[in-house]
Write a protein that holds these residues in place. Structure first.
Motif, short mmCIF file in Angstrom:
data_model
loop_
_atom_site.label_atom_id
_atom_site.label_comp_id
_atom_site.label_asym_id
_atom_site.label_seq_id
_atom_site.Cartn_x
_atom_site.Cartn_y
_atom_site.Cartn_z
N THR A 47 13.73 -2.63 5.92
CA THR A 47 12.78 -3.60 6.45
C THR A 47 12.86 -3.58 7.96
OG1 THR A 47 12.96 -4.99 4.49
CG2 THR A 47 12.09 -6.03 6.48
N GLN A 48 11.69 -3.45 8.58
CA GLN A 48 11.62 -3.38 10.04
C GLN A 48 10.67 -4.45 10.55
OE1 GLN A 48 9.87 0.53 9.97
NE2 GLN A 48 11.78 1.52 10.53
N GLY A 63 -10.97 -6.89 24.74
CA GLY A 63 -10.61 -7.43 23.44
C GLY A 63 -9.14 -7.17 23.19
N ARG A 64 -8.53 -8.00 22.36
CA ARG A 64 -7.10 -7.84 22.09
C ARG A 64 -6.79 -8.29 20.67
NH1 ARG A 64 -2.61 -11.16 22.24
NH2 ARG A 64 -0.67 -10.18 22.87
N LEU A 65 -6.03 -7.46 19.97
CA LEU A 65 -5.56 -7.80 18.64
C LEU A 65 -4.04 -7.67 18.66
CD1 LEU A 65 -5.96 -8.32 15.57
CD2 LEU A 65 -6.11 -5.84 15.30
N PHE A 66 -3.37 -8.75 18.26
CA PHE A 66 -1.91 -8.74 18.19
C PHE A 66 -1.52 -9.08 16.75
CE2 PHE A 66 2.06 -11.15 18.07
CZ PHE A 66 2.93 -10.21 18.61
N ILE A 67 -0.66 -8.26 16.15
CA ILE A 67 -0.16 -8.55 14.81
C ILE A 67 1.35 -8.40 14.82
CG2 ILE A 67 -0.24 -7.97 12.36
CD1 ILE A 67 -2.93 -6.59 12.84
N SER A 68 2.02 -9.43 14.33
CA SER A 68 3.47 -9.40 14.18
C SER A 68 3.75 -9.41 12.68
CB SER A 68 4.07 -10.63 14.86
OG SER A 68 5.41 -10.80 14.45
N TYR A 69 4.54 -8.44 12.19
CA TYR A 69 4.77 -8.36 10.75
C TYR A 69 6.10 -7.69 10.43
CZ TYR A 69 2.91 -3.57 11.33
OH TYR A 69 2.68 -2.27 11.74
N GLN A 70 6.55 -7.92 9.20
CA GLN A 70 7.74 -7.26 8.66
C GLN A 70 7.24 -6.21 7.67
OE1 GLN A 70 11.00 -8.25 9.38
NE2 GLN A 70 10.15 -9.73 10.81
N MET A 71 7.79 -5.01 7.76
CA MET A 71 7.38 -3.98 6.81
C MET A 71 8.61 -3.40 6.13
SD MET A 71 4.91 -0.75 7.27
CE MET A 71 6.08 0.25 8.15
N THR A 72 8.54 -3.27 4.80
CA THR A 72 9.61 -2.66 4.03
C THR A 72 9.11 -1.32 3.51
OG1 THR A 72 10.38 -4.85 3.38
CG2 THR A 72 11.22 -2.98 2.11
N LEU A 73 9.82 -0.26 3.85
CA LEU A 73 9.46 1.10 3.42
C LEU A 73 10.25 1.48 2.18
CD1 LEU A 73 9.23 3.47 6.51
CD2 LEU A 73 7.47 2.96 4.84
N ASN A 74 9.55 1.93 1.14
CA ASN A 74 10.19 2.41 -0.09
C ASN A 74 11.25 1.44 -0.62
OD1 ASN A 74 8.64 4.70 -0.25
ND2 ASN A 74 10.07 5.94 0.92
N ASN A 109 0.84 -1.19 0.00
CA ASN A 109 0.00 0.00 0.00
C ASN A 109 0.88 1.25 0.00
OD1 ASN A 109 0.61 -0.41 2.90
ND2 ASN A 109 -0.70 1.36 3.14
N ILE A 110 0.24 2.38 -0.18
CA ILE A 110 0.93 3.67 -0.14
C ILE A 110 0.47 4.41 1.10
CG2 ILE A 110 1.32 5.87 -1.33
CD1 ILE A 110 2.47 3.55 -2.89
N TYR A 111 1.42 4.94 1.84
CA TYR A 111 1.17 5.70 3.06
C TYR A 111 1.34 7.17 2.68
CZ TYR A 111 1.98 7.11 7.96
OH TYR A 111 1.93 7.70 9.20
N GLY A 167 5.28 13.41 2.44
CA GLY A 167 5.38 12.68 1.17
C GLY A 167 4.71 11.32 1.24
N ASP A 168 4.81 10.60 0.14
CA ASP A 168 4.20 9.26 0.06
C ASP A 168 5.28 8.19 0.22
OD1 ASP A 168 1.91 10.62 -0.46
OD2 ASP A 168 1.79 10.09 -2.58
N PHE A 169 4.93 7.15 0.95
CA PHE A 169 5.85 6.04 1.19
C PHE A 169 5.21 4.76 0.68
CE2 PHE A 169 6.59 9.16 4.54
CZ PHE A 169 7.96 9.37 4.43
N HIS A 170 5.99 3.96 -0.02
CA HIS A 170 5.52 2.65 -0.45
C HIS A 170 5.77 1.68 0.71
CE1 HIS A 170 5.97 -1.35 -2.26
NE2 HIS A 170 4.99 -0.94 -3.05
N MET A 171 4.75 0.92 1.08
CA MET A 171 4.88 -0.03 2.19
C MET A 171 4.57 -1.44 1.70
SD MET A 171 3.01 2.23 5.18
CE MET A 171 2.31 0.80 5.93
N LYS A 172 5.47 -2.36 2.02
CA LYS A 172 5.24 -3.77 1.71
C LYS A 172 5.19 -4.49 3.06
CE LYS A 172 7.61 -5.35 -1.70
NZ LYS A 172 8.80 -5.84 -2.42
#
Length: 147
Positions: free
Chosen positions: A132-133, A117-128, A88-90, A95-100
């Motif tokens: 990768t974080q 209630g509880r929501l937990f999400i673990s993910y890797q994100m690559t910016l532009n 997606n695009i942030y 400015g705009d950042f491409h996020m994967k």
């Protein structure tokens, strides 16, 4: 037809970002609303950052995926599906950042299963396509006490 009336909730959103030797942790507390329609559960709240315009956040939780849509000070729609890469695009003031995003894990406990209630999400994100974080998002919400 199932009920879709809103429940007032108190939301706590904790976001952790890990990148090499750097750790960042953000905490947000805001009042919000919780809705349920069939198997879909929706949580809405507005963030009030120190700088910039308020950000309206809508988190939609379905059995197959979670989506987070933000409008206002920033604009984005991020989809989380276990083991699937989404993009997606942030749109931000700067400015705009491409996020994967690659989702490692989603764990959800509905408000219907307890007092919180509880929501937990673990993910890797690559910016532009560069950095990768590792991210962990923990969202807890509980019904506002009726006093």
């Amino acid at each position: 037809m199932t009920s879709s009336h809103a429940t007032d909730v108190q939301v706590q959103l904790v976001t952790e970002i890990r990148e090499a030797d750097r750790n960042e942790k953000m905490n947000i507390f805001e009042p919000g609303q919780f809705y349920q329609r069939g198997e879909t559960q929706v949580l809405t709240f507005t963030e009030h950052p120190d700088e910039g315009d308020p950000v309206n956040t809508m988190i939609t939780i379905k059995p197959s995926h979670v989506s987070i849509k933000r409008t206002g000070g920033v604009a984005m729609r991020q989809v989380f599906q276990p083991q699937i890469e989404t993009e997606n695009i942030y749109h931000h003031t700067y400015g705009d950042f491409h996020m994967k995003t690659v989702t490692n894990e989603i764990d959800f406990q509905s408000l219907n299963e307890g007092n919180q209630g509880r929501l937990f999400i673990s993910y890797q994100m690559t910016l532009n396509h560069e950095v990768t974080q590792a991210h962990r998002l923990t969202l807890t919400f509980k019904e506002e006490s009726k006093t």
